[in-house]
Scaffold this active site. Sequence first.
Site, short mmCIF file in Angstrom:
data_model
loop_
_atom_site.label_atom_id
_atom_site.label_comp_id
_atom_site.label_asym_id
_atom_site.label_seq_id
_atom_site.Cartn_x
_atom_site.Cartn_y
_atom_site.Cartn_z
N HIS A 154 0.84 -1.20 0.00
CA HIS A 154 0.00 0.00 0.00
C HIS A 154 0.88 1.25 0.00
O HIS A 154 2.07 1.19 0.31
CB HIS A 154 -0.90 0.04 1.24
CG HIS A 154 -2.11 -0.84 1.12
ND1 HIS A 154 -2.07 -2.18 1.41
CD2 HIS A 154 -3.39 -0.58 0.75
CE1 HIS A 154 -3.28 -2.70 1.22
NE2 HIS A 154 -4.09 -1.76 0.82
N LYS A 158 -0.38 4.73 4.63
CA LYS A 158 -1.22 3.76 5.36
C LYS A 158 -0.65 3.51 6.75
O LYS A 158 0.56 3.33 6.91
CB LYS A 158 -1.33 2.45 4.56
CG LYS A 158 -2.30 1.47 5.22
CD LYS A 158 -2.72 0.36 4.27
CE LYS A 158 -3.64 -0.64 4.94
NZ LYS A 158 -4.91 -0.05 5.39
P1 NAD Z 1 -7.40 9.39 5.33
O1 NAD Z 1 -6.47 9.60 6.48
O2 NAD Z 1 -7.10 10.05 4.03
O3 NAD Z 1 -8.88 9.84 5.76
C1 NAD Z 1 -9.46 9.64 7.02
C2 NAD Z 1 -10.39 10.81 7.28
O4 NAD Z 1 -11.13 10.54 8.48
C3 NAD Z 1 -9.63 12.14 7.52
O5 NAD Z 1 -10.26 13.19 6.81
C4 NAD Z 1 -9.73 12.33 9.02
O6 NAD Z 1 -9.66 13.69 9.42
C5 NAD Z 1 -11.12 11.72 9.26
N1 NAD Z 1 -11.40 11.42 10.67
C6 NAD Z 1 -10.57 10.92 11.61
N2 NAD Z 1 -11.20 10.85 12.79
C7 NAD Z 1 -12.47 11.29 12.58
C8 NAD Z 1 -13.61 11.47 13.41
N3 NAD Z 1 -13.57 11.20 14.71
N4 NAD Z 1 -14.76 11.96 12.85
C9 NAD Z 1 -14.82 12.25 11.54
N5 NAD Z 1 -13.75 12.12 10.69
C10 NAD Z 1 -12.61 11.66 11.22
O7 NAD Z 1 -7.52 7.81 5.17
P2 NAD Z 1 -8.10 6.96 3.93
O8 NAD Z 1 -6.98 6.55 3.03
O9 NAD Z 1 -9.29 7.66 3.35
O10 NAD Z 1 -8.55 5.64 4.72
C11 NAD Z 1 -9.48 5.70 5.78
C12 NAD Z 1 -9.74 4.29 6.29
O11 NAD Z 1 -10.38 3.51 5.27
C13 NAD Z 1 -8.46 3.52 6.67
O12 NAD Z 1 -8.75 2.71 7.80
C14 NAD Z 1 -8.22 2.64 5.43
O13 NAD Z 1 -7.48 1.48 5.72
C15 NAD Z 1 -9.64 2.31 5.06
N6 NAD Z 1 -9.85 1.87 3.67
C16 NAD Z 1 -10.75 0.88 3.49
C17 NAD Z 1 -11.08 0.47 2.21
C18 NAD Z 1 -12.17 -0.57 2.03
O14 NAD Z 1 -12.50 -0.93 0.89
N7 NAD Z 1 -12.78 -1.04 3.11
C19 NAD Z 1 -10.45 1.05 1.10
C20 NAD Z 1 -9.53 2.09 1.32
C21 NAD Z 1 -9.24 2.51 2.62
#
Ligand code: NAD
Length: 267
Positions: A154, A158
Amino acid sequence: MKIGIVGGGGRMGQMLIRQVARTDGATLAGVTDRDGAPALGQDAGLLAGLGPLGVPVTADPVALFAAADAVIDFTSPAATPLHAKLAAEHQTALIVGTTGLDEAAEEALAVAALSTPILQAPNMSLGVVLLSALVERVARSLDIDWDIEIVEMHHRHKVDAPSGTALALGQAAARGRNVDLADQSVRSRDGFTGPRTPGTIGFATLRGGDVIGDHTVTFAGQGERIELSHKAQSRDIFAAGAVRAALWCSGRSPGRYTMTDVLGLDQ
Ligand code: NAD
């Protein structure tokens, strides 16, 4: 269906705003981010590279859950328990893509699922759901003379490892073998490790650049090897899967669901 997005300023959050905006039958109920996040106060549409949608990003999840039929959570493990509690209180379906969840977050989801539909998937793409089914099938056919190793890569940002998807693929392999992953997994190797213990399921993690998500499950036998791989080329696949899952939750009974249910696949 009115769909809310928590963590709308994130990499996935912005994809989700775009996906909701272009999906028939879905409207954006609201968007939140954490206190102090740069996205707060911005118009969600402009934030996501669209025209203005008239939906400001707030730090008020209570109002969001009150307004939405379903909420999509791709945030952080620390945020998910509150979202699960609010989903239960407002009987809002919750779609959880956040990975690296700890026991407290898993427990919060289990409790919320008594009152509302909770759909959780560490990977929302059709390809990975199919890969997982294939891994379980192959593992069922091969004895422990075939070593199972799972490699994932990744992007450099991450924060959890191995990825939730790698662990889910490990679970699929363990199910196929009828063993408990917790007893068999080898999460890292370093130094003088000695020979490989038969029957274990190994994980290796690579981090770098802007790789969206690559996973390979290798079955290594004597004189031959089977490799099952998936490579994500766009975050769109996760956003499309999550919005499809939200629409699928409409009218469902409370309970735990996965993408396998959404896609109607038999494991
Ligand atoms: P990122 O860090 O770009 O985004 C996370 C967002 O959540 C940020 O804007 C952050 O400020 C916000 N956040 C944090 N705490 C919060 C709260 N208490 N209330 C509201 N917002 C809050 O991360 P990302 O790359 O978008 O990934 C996010 C998550 O999704 C990770 O755990 C990643 O592993 C997961 N993910 C899952 C899949 C899937 O298909 N299930 C795919 C991609 C990423």
